[in-house]
Design an enzyme around this catalytic site. Structure first.
Site, PDB file in Angstrom:
ATOM      1  N   ASP B 110       1.017  -1.046   0.044  1.00 54.41           N
ATOM      2  CA  ASP B 110      -0.023   0.165  -0.072  1.00 54.41           C
ATOM      3  C   ASP B 110       0.984   1.360   0.043  1.00 54.41           C
ATOM      4  O   ASP B 110       1.585   1.678   0.991  1.00 54.41           O
ATOM      5  CB  ASP B 110      -0.702  -0.016   1.266  1.00 54.41           C
ATOM      6  CG  ASP B 110      -2.044   1.029   1.097  1.00 54.41           C
ATOM      7  OD1 ASP B 110      -1.693   1.839   0.223  1.00 54.41           O
ATOM      8  OD2 ASP B 110      -2.616   1.136   2.280  1.00 54.41           O
ATOM      9  N   ASN B 142      -4.260   4.945  -3.742  1.00 54.41           N
ATOM     10  CA  ASN B 142      -5.460   5.690  -4.093  1.00 54.41           C
ATOM     11  C   ASN B 142      -5.163   6.519  -5.394  1.00 54.41           C
ATOM     12  O   ASN B 142      -4.205   6.280  -5.892  1.00 54.41           O
ATOM     13  CB  ASN B 142      -6.027   6.434  -2.774  1.00 54.41           C
ATOM     14  CG  ASN B 142      -4.821   7.634  -2.396  1.00 54.41           C
ATOM     15  OD1 ASN B 142      -3.892   8.122  -3.259  1.00 54.41           O
ATOM     16  ND2 ASN B 142      -4.770   8.023  -1.139  1.00 54.41           N
ATOM     17  N   SER B 180     -12.656   3.659  -3.812  1.00 59.09           N
ATOM     18  CA  SER B 180     -12.717   4.908  -3.447  1.00 59.09           C
ATOM     19  C   SER B 180     -12.377   5.744  -4.619  1.00 59.09           C
ATOM     20  O   SER B 180     -11.995   7.088  -4.229  1.00 59.09           O
ATOM     21  CB  SER B 180     -12.033   5.462  -2.126  1.00 59.09           C
ATOM     22  OG  SER B 180     -12.283   4.466  -1.228  1.00 59.09           O
ATOM     23  N   ILE B 232     -20.552   6.710   2.254  1.00 55.88           N
ATOM     24  CA  ILE B 232     -20.835   6.873   3.546  1.00 55.88           C
ATOM     25  C   ILE B 232     -20.397   8.280   4.005  1.00 55.88           C
ATOM     26  O   ILE B 232     -19.150   8.469   4.002  1.00 55.88           O
ATOM     27  CB  ILE B 232     -20.419   5.588   4.664  1.00 55.88           C
ATOM     28  CG1 ILE B 232     -21.212   4.446   4.276  1.00 55.88           C
ATOM     29  CG2 ILE B 232     -20.640   6.143   6.086  1.00 55.88           C
ATOM     30  CD1 ILE B 232     -20.432   2.979   4.700  1.00 55.88           C
ATOM     31  N   PRO B 233     -21.434   9.091   4.665  1.00 56.86           N
ATOM     32  CA  PRO B 233     -20.948  10.413   4.815  1.00 56.86           C
ATOM     33  C   PRO B 233     -19.970  10.437   5.886  1.00 56.86           C
ATOM     34  O   PRO B 233     -20.001   9.856   6.674  1.00 56.86           O
ATOM     35  CB  PRO B 233     -22.488  11.034   5.339  1.00 56.86           C
ATOM     36  CG  PRO B 233     -23.283  10.090   5.374  1.00 56.86           C
ATOM     37  CD  PRO B 233     -22.670   8.749   4.997  1.00 56.86           C
ATOM     38  N   GLY B 240      -8.303   2.796   4.522  1.00 55.97           N
ATOM     39  CA  GLY B 240      -7.505   1.983   3.535  1.00 55.97           C
ATOM     40  C   GLY B 240      -6.724   0.988   3.993  1.00 55.97           C
ATOM     41  O   GLY B 240      -6.673  -0.092   3.369  1.00 55.97           O
ATOM     42  N   ASP B 241      -6.275   1.231   5.323  1.00 53.60           N
ATOM     43  CA  ASP B 241      -5.446   0.188   5.988  1.00 53.60           C
ATOM     44  C   ASP B 241      -6.183  -1.082   6.343  1.00 53.60           C
ATOM     45  O   ASP B 241      -5.673  -2.144   6.166  1.00 53.60           O
ATOM     46  CB  ASP B 241      -5.110   0.821   7.197  1.00 53.60           C
ATOM     47  CG  ASP B 241      -4.355   2.137   7.166  1.00 53.60           C
ATOM     48  OD1 ASP B 241      -3.416   2.347   6.080  1.00 53.60           O
ATOM     49  OD2 ASP B 241      -4.235   2.809   8.056  1.00 53.60           O
TER      50      ASP B 241
END
Lengths: 367, 367
Positions: B110, B142, B180, B232-233, B240-241
């Site tokens: 990552d 990301n 995401s 989700i707000p 991410g982890d």
């Protein structure tokens, strides 16, 4: 949602200190905040171990920021291996701050100092642990640590009584649990029949004693329960860390959690500080929690032992210092084979039905 | 018994880095060896954070002892936040050693470097990550990290294709998962109907893309699957982890675990090093694992969000930098209220039946 602060050693590989304590507490539903007192490769039983110890300055930095961020509000506290006096003093200070914020803090202090006659922390750690004892709700010293804290050599039954009385009255510890006591012949003969293992199984048993201060008793005599458990062959690391974590996780006393009145001044159970609440003993809660911790730890050890038997021969060699000396990796391989099987035994860690080793009252302990 | 080496940040309080990754992997049955790249009080989203970073020297000490003790033989490797170049270079060296020992090592890299246009590691970390890409089995950058690694600004659909091709062919990454991704209008219009969310729900969706190199394809075109998921707000840390840990935990490729031949020299998927095995792509395994990781992460986030709604008003305040500036603890309280509910949602973490967000093939991605 209960929250635990765990202050322990960290090893990359294997299951001692925080690695033995945090996962079981998480499985029991606790959010665990984890402060590492050392960052090591593996435990010291391996031929080689390396890494760094967290300094008092580093610990203070972490705790101070946590406090500024309002993150120092845990319900429970677990402290384990802290090898030097300056970091230990820093942690003692945090314990006091936590207790000021939350008088009902449940603090399990495992005074990790040594085993079998051998001290493995700096000697100036000892007086600091003594000063911390009145802050603890439960302590879990081993045989050697009881001797070290009380300066009473445990050589006969009266010396056990004397040491327990010192812990309860002089150091104001409400709850004392000593697990894994060797069943010396002088200890065996004083055990009530309800606790004594049957003749045929005597040699391979250990004794666990739980002692809760009895506030109403002017003699300072405590209420004691105990249980003998079959010993599992071989040496395993992290067993005490797992046991203490489970004991803290299962301890449910209405005397602390429902909120009790702060005891001030020099009452029978106070220790002279008007601001910090004195922890309470609770015989029922202590006995139940010890029963669960003992049964679960024994089940995990049995599971680990069975797994060990299935390992390649190299990793289940018997302890033999001479052979170890001639082949440095021999000891390391044996250690690796004896790491607690916490992950594979996780189904065991959450079981609370029908604990196998129930502690029973030792009615005439003080008689 | 599979074993993971997790090299990540450690925070005492809350769930990011190792605290977000280790517990889920343990629940899935992995023994996790944990090396901490930093030891901090809490994540940097709080107004204040403090602690120390582990130096390259300290990391080398830990890894060297582990190697001498034969403890560097993990089946899987997970690396996350490593903020400076010297420690990252030390870890890159360990990755190479691990791969030499175990050609079938499954390595999820990552490349934690930043988000939303903002770099939060030292810039000299970037070339080191680029040099590590050929060692990885899966990477989970990301949007911003894809841009940083490939130097391709992602402004239209062709730029996404270009960036993916660079990762697969130039950097030899077999499996790329980008979760995401904001559903920009130019991205929405190219989505196949099987992936595009229905009109009424469009605004609050994110896209997840999984791309597996297709060794047989001379164009370097990969096999791509994707899924849109409802957003989700609010902002949550550690997502991410958690996602990367679950992806590694669920990735089951027979191409790596059953043992494949070491690819040497300059074959189509080799990267010129004759000794280190090249990881393999596996479209089926990648798509299944991403489906499980995505569904579980979303379920944990939903659970956390619902819990957040039940918190006192102070801990569920909306993001408002101006209000934060005038009241320093405001931001901290909001952060505390938004820590992942990993412990309370542990029943979700082990569920693998009927994952809610199945990735579907994006057949004409390269057409």
């Amino acid at each position: 949602m209960a929250r635990v602060l765990s202050v322990q050693s960290h090893v990359a590989y294997g299951y001692v200190g925080g690695k033995a304590a945090v996962f079981p507490l998480q499985l029991l539903g606790y959010d665990v905040d984890v402060v590492n007192t050392v960052n090591f490769s593996n435990h010291s039983g391996y031929a080689r171990a390396g890494g760094t110890k967290t300094s008092a300055k580093e610990l203070n930095m972490i705790f101070n920021i946590m406090e500024l961020n309002e993150l120092l509000k845990q319900d429970r506290l677990l402290t384990g291996y802290i090898p030097s006096s300056e970091p230990l003093a820093a942690i003692a200070d945090v314990v006091r701050r936590l207790k000021l914020k939350n008088p009902n803090l449940v603090y399990l202090l495992d005074p990790v100092m040594g085993d079998a006659g051998c001290l493995y922390v700096a000697p100036d750690v000892i007086p600091i642990y003594r000063s911390m004892l009145p802050l603890a709700t439960i302590i879990t010293p081993n045989w050697f640590e009881v001797e070290t804290l009380t300066q009473v050599p445990l050589v006969d039954f009266p010396s056990i009584r004397r040491a327990l009385k010192i812990l309860h009255t002089e150091y104001k510890v409400p709850n004392v649990v000593i697990s894994s006591i060797p069943l010396y012949s002088w200890l065996l003969v004083v055990l009530p029949p309800t606790i004594r293992p049957s003749e045929s199984t005597v040699p391979p048993h250990l004794l666990c004693i739980a002692s809760a201060a009895d506030i109403g008793n002017q003699d300072g005599n405590s209420r004691v329960s105990a249980r003998a458990i079959p010993q599992i062959p071989g040496y395993f690391s992290g067993v005490g860390d797992l046991f203490s974590a489970l004991l803290l996780g299962h301890y449910r006393s209405s005397r602390t959690e429902a909120g009790h009145e702060e005891i001030k001044g020099n009452g029978i159970n106070g220790f002279g500080n008007g601001h910090i609440a004195t922890p309470m003993s609770d015989y029922g809660a202590l006995t139940s929690a010890t029963t669960l911790a003992l049964s679960t730890t024994h089940a995990v050890l049995s599971f680990t032992h069975k797994r060990t038997l299935g390992l390649p021969e190299l990793e289940r060699l018997p302890t033999d210092d001479e052979a170890d000396a001639s082949e440095p990796l021999r000891r390391t391989r044996r250690m690796r084979g004896r790491e607690l099987a916490l992950i594979q035994a996780q189904h065991i860690l959450t079981r609370t039905d029908e604990p196998r080793f129930e502690l029973v009252p030792w009615g005439d302990f003080w008689a």
